[in-house]
Design an enzyme around this catalytic site. Structure first.
Site, PDB file in Angstrom:
ATOM      1  N   GLY A  47       0.808  -1.215   0.000  1.00  0.00           N
ATOM      2  CA  GLY A  47       0.000   0.000   0.000  1.00  0.00           C
ATOM      3  C   GLY A  47       0.838   1.261   0.000  1.00  0.00           C
ATOM      4  O   GLY A  47       0.304   2.362   0.039  1.00  0.00           O
ATOM      5  N   CYS A  48       2.157   1.111  -0.028  1.00  0.00           N
ATOM      6  CA  CYS A  48       3.059   2.257  -0.063  1.00  0.00           C
ATOM      7  C   CYS A  48       3.667   2.366  -1.458  1.00  0.00           C
ATOM      8  O   CYS A  48       4.048   1.356  -2.043  1.00  0.00           O
ATOM      9  CB  CYS A  48       4.176   2.105   0.959  1.00  0.00           C
ATOM     10  SG  CYS A  48       3.596   1.997   2.660  1.00  0.00           S
ATOM     11  N   VAL A  49       3.751   3.576  -1.991  1.00  0.00           N
ATOM     12  CA  VAL A  49       4.386   3.783  -3.288  1.00  0.00           C
ATOM     13  C   VAL A  49       5.875   3.514  -3.162  1.00  0.00           C
ATOM     14  O   VAL A  49       6.483   2.876  -4.016  1.00  0.00           O
ATOM     15  CB  VAL A  49       4.125   5.220  -3.796  1.00  0.00           C
ATOM     16  CG1 VAL A  49       4.893   5.497  -5.065  1.00  0.00           C
ATOM     17  CG2 VAL A  49       2.637   5.434  -4.006  1.00  0.00           C
ATOM     18  N   SER A  50       6.482   3.974  -2.091  1.00  0.00           N
ATOM     19  CA  SER A  50       7.896   3.725  -1.827  1.00  0.00           C
ATOM     20  C   SER A  50       8.054   2.303  -1.290  1.00  0.00           C
ATOM     21  O   SER A  50       7.087   1.677  -0.874  1.00  0.00           O
ATOM     22  CB  SER A  50       8.423   4.694  -0.762  1.00  0.00           C
ATOM     23  OG  SER A  50       8.092   6.008  -1.074  1.00  0.00           O
TER      24      SER A  50
END
Length: 142
Positions: A47-50
């Site tokens: 759920g994190c772009v990074s």
């Protein structure tokens, strides 16, 4: 170690968001290094772009069991957000973790208006991972 009150006080002193971002990045530099072995699929936060990793350890050596965390990211600002989260949650009992609303704290700091929607979603994913760990620790304790 920095406390959440010190972070709050420093945020209040810094009026410009450029300065606040620099402070958050500095907080990220204070994170304990995460061993390469902990940069695993199991520790990756979805759920994190990074790229974000959170490793946990349930420490039962004291009177109350506490969850201890290490975190890392490939993005400087996200490392800073992790540092704030770990200041709030790492070393706390599962009950303490579940009683503190990190998203409300980040809103108090003004992040809602100053993080991209993707970063906000990633932050929520990190908080939910830690809260889920706390719920699981409580379930195994009973």
């Amino acid at each position: 170690m920095t406390t959440i009150e010190e972070i709050r006080d420093n945020f209040e002193l810094l009026e410009e968001w450029d300065d606040r971002y620099r402070y958050v990045i500095e907080l990220g530099r204070t994170l304990e290094p995460m061993p390469e072995a902990e940069h695993s699929l199991e520790n990756k936060v979805n759920g994190c772009v990074s790229q974000v990793w959170l490793s946990k350890k349930l420490d039962r050596s004291g009177t109350d069991a506490v969850l201890k965390y290490r975190g890392d990211s490939d993005a400087h600002i996200v490392r800073g957000l992790i540092a704030i989260l770990l200041t709030l949650y790492s070393g706390r009992t599962p009950q303490d973790i579940l009683s503190h609303d990190a998203i409300a704290l980040f809103d108090q700091f003004g992040f809602r208006e100053h993080l991209t929607p993707q970063r906000s979603n990633g932050l929520r994913s990190m908080v939910e991972r830690i809260r889920s760990d706390a719920r699981a620790a409580l379930a195994t304790a009973s």
